[in-house]
Design an enzyme around this catalytic site. Structure first.
Site, PDB file in Angstrom:
ATOM      1  N   GLY A   8      29.580  44.129  44.109  1.00  0.00           N
ATOM      2  CA  GLY A   8      30.953  44.669  43.142  1.00  0.00           C
ATOM      3  C   GLY A   8      31.250  43.321  41.882  1.00  0.00           C
ATOM      4  CD  GLN A  65      42.302  56.124  43.166  1.00  0.00           C
ATOM      5  OE1 GLN A  65      43.462  56.160  43.194  1.00  0.00           O
ATOM      6  NE2 GLN A  65      41.988  56.828  44.156  1.00  0.00           N
ATOM      7  CD  GLU A 132      48.529  49.540  39.535  1.00  0.00           C
ATOM      8  OE1 GLU A 132      48.258  48.678  40.484  1.00  0.00           O
ATOM      9  OE2 GLU A 132      47.406  50.314  38.843  1.00  0.00           O
ATOM     10  CG  ASP A 231      28.093  43.467  56.465  1.00  0.00           C
ATOM     11  OD1 ASP A 231      28.525  43.988  57.562  1.00  0.00           O
ATOM     12  OD2 ASP A 231      27.694  44.364  55.630  1.00  0.00           O
ATOM     13  CG  HIS A 252      47.178  51.573  48.569  1.00  0.00           C
ATOM     14  ND1 HIS A 252      48.224  52.579  48.603  1.00  0.00           N
ATOM     15  CD2 HIS A 252      47.103  50.702  47.510  1.00  0.00           C
ATOM     16  CE1 HIS A 252      48.240  52.533  47.123  1.00  0.00           C
ATOM     17  NE2 HIS A 252      47.676  51.616  46.697  1.00  0.00           N
ATOM     18  NE  ARG A 296      49.119  47.504  46.904  1.00  0.00           N
ATOM     19  CZ  ARG A 296      47.989  47.575  45.867  1.00  0.00           C
ATOM     20  NH1 ARG A 296      47.279  47.177  46.778  1.00  0.00           N
ATOM     21  NH2 ARG A 296      48.101  48.216  44.740  1.00  0.00           N
ATOM     22  CG  HIS A 363      44.140  48.798  49.651  1.00  0.00           C
ATOM     23  ND1 HIS A 363      43.323  49.836  48.944  1.00  0.00           N
ATOM     24  CD2 HIS A 363      44.351  48.112  48.361  1.00  0.00           C
ATOM     25  CE1 HIS A 363      43.061  49.735  47.854  1.00  0.00           C
ATOM     26  NE2 HIS A 363      43.999  48.608  47.212  1.00  0.00           N
ATOM     27  CD  GLU A 387      38.858  43.280  50.281  1.00  0.00           C
ATOM     28  OE1 GLU A 387      38.345  43.897  49.412  1.00  0.00           O
ATOM     29  OE2 GLU A 387      39.442  43.638  51.298  1.00  0.00           O
ATOM     30  NE  ARG A 398      44.497  42.806  46.553  1.00  0.00           N
ATOM     31  CZ  ARG A 398      44.635  44.170  45.963  1.00  0.00           C
ATOM     32  NH1 ARG A 398      44.720  44.050  44.468  1.00  0.00           N
ATOM     33  NH2 ARG A 398      44.532  45.010  46.516  1.00  0.00           N
TER      34      ARG A 398
HETATM   35  C1  SIN Z   1      45.676  51.213  43.357  1.00  0.00           C
HETATM   36  O1  SIN Z   1      45.478  51.668  42.335  1.00  0.00           O
HETATM   37  O2  SIN Z   1      46.864  51.281  43.845  1.00  0.00           O
HETATM   38  C2  SIN Z   1      44.895  50.073  43.860  1.00  0.00           C
HETATM   39  C3  SIN Z   1      45.184  48.877  43.078  1.00  0.00           C
HETATM   40  C4  SIN Z   1      44.884  47.615  43.921  1.00  0.00           C
HETATM   41  O3  SIN Z   1      44.678  47.960  45.213  1.00  0.00           O
HETATM   42  O4  SIN Z   1      45.223  46.656  43.306  1.00  0.00           O
END
Ligand code: SIN
Length: 565
Positions: A8, A65, A132, A231, A252, A296, A363, A387, A398
């Site tokens: 990643g 996303q 966001e 893992d 999430h 969140r 999430h 992560e 977060r």
């Molecule tokens: C999302 O697009 O809602 C996820 C973004 C994130 O988890 O930071």
């Protein structure tokens, strides 16, 4: 040779930094920066082996996303971004780690854009940005509309492929980190052979960087891809590394409630979507002044409780308020959120005309391998980023779109440190100065986790469904002491059975089948450790909510744990 496990954005950044990619200089390092790397050590390109369990680009990053939060716009400042990050983290973020994240993060994002990362732009070529939850500014850079992770992964993996010092090994499972005389000595892998069978391989290396991502597959409802099975965290635990804050798992608020629990990005609420209960009532305005853009954990809990109150029926996400600014709503959604648009239509919804059913889903894991500001773990030669690491930037919850940023910043730092640390380099875990009550310890006394219990002959090896259901029921969005004690006992018995059955050699005929067994053992290992940590934290804070301890207790600090050999 440096081994990086995981491809990643954290693994890619670590590999590029360790391999001496000229685009990534040390100039951007702030605070303890260069001085904290081995003084005077001559950094030179290192040979890097990048190990991937699946195909090269398959990772949590690929599926992200929303975007990458970064203070690169004129009306913003890294200090504002840091303040939002600290507030979301509910007193468990490390100030220095967060300042590094937001300050160096803005540099990393600018560098990547300059190097050709194809972010979304307006007709004049200006970089577009989204809002966001719990951000005081619109600062989320996105790409491909809602395909930010995919574009980022493809663009950065192309840089990795072009680097002659990096070799990519696909379809190679990390069985264990090898530790000799207290220092990392390499990794034990199982590699898929040409016939789909298993070939064991030991790679000797003095530096190993774990960037193996999260473990959303602990739960039946998750936004994570199938590779997210903890893992690296499990291997680090077995090797004796310290881990921290494993009780904090983020759910999430809005995954599709049907199908594969596909993520419906927070950016959708950032553009104006609202949440409705079964009567069409907008309940978030009753709960938090920021309504759908509350942090969140607040929105996930509200959705969960609303669902409980309506007999398990999902809540509904209604995008119609966006029509005010976007009269052709269907066209706007298709353009701004192409992935979600296609997916919801595949499921038979036209979300421009009707609300869609959503529910919380596992999430992101805030806890992980305890590191210092350069990704060094408690075992010399072992580093962690992304992560699977607990660097101190995510706290108890977060902030949205900070995870790709963390992977970029701390993956890069771990790569630099692995390339330049001397053999005697020791980690310097952060001095968390966030204690809410002066004089309190910054960490709880380390817990020892025992994973060597004798197998109960009556306990059959657990399959994935058993693990997922146990975690969801007992270590889910809302916990109780009773549910957590049950989880500790049951997961402990399941882990003992998995350990007794464990084989990493050729006795498993097919790579895919062997991987599933090893992943289940890893999930049991990390799920068991998470249940113990959650059982020990007798308060509610951030993503950790306990019915029996509903309030925040500022005297409880970070939890640290390691496995007793
Ligand atoms: C999302 O697009 O809602 C996820 C973004 C994130 O988890 O930071």
């Amino acid at each position: 040779m440096i081994v990086v496990v995981g491809a990643g954005i954290a693994g890619l950044s670590a590999a590029l930094a360790a391999a001496g990619d000229e685009r990534l200089g040390q100039e951007g390092l702030r605070l303890e920066g260069r001085a904290a790397l081995a003084d005077g050590a001559k950094r030179h390109p290192q040979e890097v082996l990048l190990v991937c369990k699946d195909e090269f680009v398959e990772s949590n990053t690929y599926h992200a996303q929303g975007g990458v939060a970064s203070a690169i716009f004129d009306d913003d400042d890294p200090a504002l971004h840091a303040a939002d990050t600290m507030a979301a983290g509910h007193g468990l973020c490390d100030r220095t780690a967060v300042d590094i994240l937001t300050d160096e993060g803005a540099r990393r994002v600018r560098e990547l854009i300059d190097d050709g990362w194809r972010v979304d732009r307006d007709e004049q070529g200006h970089v577009l940005r989204g809002l966001e939850a719990a951000h005081c500014r619109s600062r989320v850079v996105h790409a491909g509309g809602d395909a930010t992770g995919k574009v980022l992964e493809l663009d950065v993996s192309a840089m990795v492929k072009a680097n002659p010092n990096i070799t990519v090994l696909e379809h190679a499972f990390l069985n264990d980190v090898v530790v000799r005389d207290g220092h990392v000595a390499g990794v034990r892998l199982s590699v898929r052979d040409a016939k789909g069978g298993v070939r064991p391989r030991v790679v000797t290396a003095e530096r190993v960087i774990l960037a193996t991502g999260g473990a959303g597959r602990l739960y039946p409802y998750t936004t994570n891809p199938s590779v997210a099975t903890g893992d690296g965290l499990a291997a680090a635990l077995r090797a004796g590394a310290q881990v921290a804050d494993l009780e904090f798992y983020q759910f999430h608020p809005t995954a599709m409630a049907i199908g594969e629990h596909f993520l419906v990005s927070e950016a959708v609420r950032g553009e104006g979507a609202v949440l409705l209960d079964e009567h069409g009532h907008r309940f978030m305005t009753d709960i938090d002044p920021k309504a759908e853009l509350a942090p969140r954990d607040v929105v996930a809990r509200a959705n969960f409780r609303t669902m409980q109150a309506q007999g398990g029926k999902p809540v509904m996400l209604d995008v119609s308020p966006m029509a005010k600014e976007n009269p052709d709503l269907a066209e706007f959604l298709r353009h701004r959120f192409p992935t979600i648009d296609a997916y919801t239509r595949e499921l038979g919804f036209d979300w421009s005309k009707e609300p869609i059913p959503v529910a919380p889903a596992a999430h992101y894991w805030m806890g992980g391998i305890r590191t210092d500001l350069f990704g060094r773990s408690s075992i010399p030669g072992l580093y962690a980023a992304g992560e699977c690491a607990r660097t101190g930037v995510q706290g108890a919850n977060r902030l949205a779109s900070n995870s790709l940023l963390e992977g970029m910043v701390y993956g890069y730092r771990a790569g630099l440190a692995a390339a330049s640390d001397r053999a005697d380099a020791t980690w310097r875990p952060q001095d968390f100065d966030n204690s809410e009550i002066p004089g309190l310890p910054v960490c709880q006394k380390p817990m020892t986790i025992h994973t060597t219990a004798a197998r109960d002959a009556m306990v059959r090896p657990w399959d994935r469904t058993h693990i997922e259901n146990t975690m969801w029921r007992h270590v889910g969005v809302i916990r109780t002491g009773e549910s957590l004690a049950t989880a500790v006992a049951e997961l402990g018995a399941g882990l003992a059975a998995a350990n007794a059955e464990y084989h990493d050699g050729t006795s498993a005929a097919e790579y895919a089948q062997a991987v599933t067994e090893w992943e289940n053992r890893n999930l049991l290992t990390v799920g068991y450790a998470a249940a113990i940590a959650a059982n020990n934290r007798c308060e509610s804070r951030g993503a950790h909510t306990r019915q029996d301890y509903p309030t925040h207790n500022p005297t409880i600090a970070h939890s640290i744990a390691y496995v007793m050999a």
